[in-house]
Design an enzyme around this catalytic site. Sequence first.
Site, PDB file in Angstrom:
ATOM      1  N   TYR A  46      -5.040  23.612  -1.471  1.00 47.09           N
ATOM      2  CA  TYR A  46      -5.151  23.648  -3.084  1.00 47.09           C
ATOM      3  C   TYR A  46      -5.736  24.586  -4.040  1.00 47.09           C
ATOM      4  O   TYR A  46      -5.710  24.193  -4.648  1.00 47.09           O
ATOM      5  CB  TYR A  46      -6.110  22.184  -2.484  1.00 47.09           C
ATOM      6  CG  TYR A  46      -4.263  21.329  -2.245  1.00 47.09           C
ATOM      7  CD1 TYR A  46      -4.147  21.355  -1.009  1.00 47.09           C
ATOM      8  CD2 TYR A  46      -4.690  19.643  -3.254  1.00 47.09           C
ATOM      9  CE1 TYR A  46      -2.641  20.296  -0.775  1.00 47.09           C
ATOM     10  CE2 TYR A  46      -4.344  18.729  -2.770  1.00 47.09           C
ATOM     11  CZ  TYR A  46      -2.724  19.157  -1.949  1.00 47.09           C
ATOM     12  OH  TYR A  46      -2.414  18.280  -1.083  1.00 47.09           O
ATOM     13  N   LYS A  69      -6.046  20.625  12.372  1.00 39.46           N
ATOM     14  CA  LYS A  69      -4.888  20.906  12.956  1.00 39.46           C
ATOM     15  C   LYS A  69      -5.770  22.152  13.519  1.00 39.46           C
ATOM     16  O   LYS A  69      -4.633  23.030  13.642  1.00 39.46           O
ATOM     17  CB  LYS A  69      -3.817  21.156  12.006  1.00 39.46           C
ATOM     18  CG  LYS A  69      -2.682  19.587  11.514  1.00 39.46           C
ATOM     19  CD  LYS A  69      -1.684  18.957  12.415  1.00 39.46           C
ATOM     20  CE  LYS A  69      -1.181  19.938  13.212  1.00 39.46           C
ATOM     21  NZ  LYS A  69      -0.677  19.562  14.415  1.00 39.46           N
ATOM     22  N   ASP A  99      -2.430  15.096  13.665  1.00 43.12           N
ATOM     23  CA  ASP A  99      -0.306  14.059  13.783  1.00 43.12           C
ATOM     24  C   ASP A  99      -1.794  13.237  14.925  1.00 43.12           C
ATOM     25  O   ASP A  99      -0.949  11.880  14.057  1.00 43.12           O
ATOM     26  CB  ASP A  99      -0.047  14.615  14.607  1.00 43.12           C
ATOM     27  CG  ASP A  99      -0.691  16.312  15.019  1.00 43.12           C
ATOM     28  OD1 ASP A  99      -1.341  16.057  14.950  1.00 43.12           O
ATOM     29  OD2 ASP A  99       0.314  16.353  15.718  1.00 43.12           O
ATOM     30  N   ASP A 142      -5.787  14.546   1.942  1.00 41.39           N
ATOM     31  CA  ASP A 142      -4.851  13.738   0.567  1.00 41.39           C
ATOM     32  C   ASP A 142      -3.789  12.467   0.918  1.00 41.39           C
ATOM     33  O   ASP A 142      -3.580  12.292   0.744  1.00 41.39           O
ATOM     34  CB  ASP A 142      -4.106  14.834   0.135  1.00 41.39           C
ATOM     35  CG  ASP A 142      -3.267  14.955  -1.296  1.00 41.39           C
ATOM     36  OD1 ASP A 142      -3.490  13.738  -1.622  1.00 41.39           O
ATOM     37  OD2 ASP A 142      -2.553  15.485  -1.659  1.00 41.39           O
TER      38      ASP A 142
END
Length: 416
Positions: free
Chosen positions: A162, A228, A282, A306
Amino acid sequence: MAQYQKIKVPTSGEKIKVLPNGKISCPDQPIITYIEGDGTGPDIWNATVRVLDAAVEKAYGGKRKIHWCEVYAGEKAASMYDGNWFPDETLTAIREFTVSIKGPLGTPVGKGMRSLNVALRKDLDLYSCIRPVKWYKGVPAPVREPEKVDMVIFRENTEDLYVGVEWAAGSPEANEMIALAKKFGKDIRPNSAIGIKPMSEFGTRRLMKMAVEYALERKLPSVTLVHKGNIMKFTEGAFREWGYKAAKELFPDITITEDEVFANHGGKVPAGKLLIKDRIADNMFQQALLRPDEYSVLVLPNLNGDYISDALAAQVGGLGIAPGGNVGDGPAVFEATHGTAPKYAGQDKVNPGSLILSGVMMLDYLGWKEAATLVEAGLAKAIQTKRVTYDFHRQMEGATLLKASEFGNEIIKNMQ
Ligand code: NAP
């Protein structure tokens, strides 16, 4: 005190102080800045300010009081400051008075316009976006057991994809980056667009510190790093490592990792210890649906944070009433998380719950827990008794439809 052109600073009230440890010291009569917001902003702000003032009055009987100072952004600013959507003095005042609350702002049309949210985050270094997510009894939710969700998200606000360092496919910059990667032995398809994902130990450590302190102050059971790292080893994987390291170095006696719990304590967290664990992003999305009651505080990089913020809020049916706060070492801006819903502007119709619950977070941040509890209890009771605005009304059997201002009155009536 800075000099202001259009902002009228209240003649009574005091500034909130920022202490060397990054905490605030709030006087009994603080000056707090607010931005009403565009579209439906004024409707929800009017309801919110009455609710917050009533709670403070009820909790402290005049000993404590917020002295509100309006500052301007968005359409209202443009009309007052010759087309300027985000006057410099707004930022100056927000900085000077440390704590603010804001309604939603429309995105101005036209290039080169500075985004207020981005400017605030950068200028005040509001590095943590905090979003509590829980279910209020009676809110229509898409899952069977929404009451099992009670989590607080700490999303990193200043790093990750971002940061906006990216180059269009085919641009000289992107091509140069591709050539540079090749030099380091990394093959990137020609004519790819390139985005950069910076993540630092500095950024992770201060976020983790804030999240762990939050959990300890409220005696919450766990803090989970969500990442991740299995795929992005040097960014998200490092986020996980830095998070554990921060907990171990900054809170050595009071925290314990999941590995330690299984290795040394038969899988049971010893009394008085805060559990630090991690989940791959995930998996976290499925855990949130299947075993939500095993999670309390979540700490995430910007992008994951987010996504999960909206997914979790939707899970409890609360997207329309989800609160948020952007917090740094002292400065904090609390805000409604939805947009301006312009088609309903001026109709006194939409749900003020998101801004009101952001106000609850603000009161909590000031250390005014009694007032925060009153507002939350009043809102919960209004929903339970099915006296709600149109958005909940259309999903609830036998509910009474209230305007935004009436919903505010209902909360005030129900404060116990
Ligand atoms: P939006 O304003 O959030 O509205 C989308 C829909 O969400 C509304 O039509 C309404 O649904 C529902 N909704 C929003 N606020 C509600 C409330 N208080 N009570 C009940 N329902 C509510 O999103 P948008 O239309 O995409 O964006 C409009 C403007 O807001 C844009 O300029 C956008 O850039 C800006 N925005 C600002 C912020 C911010 O300042 N933080 C955040 C997001 C968007 P129904 O139509 O089903 O009734």
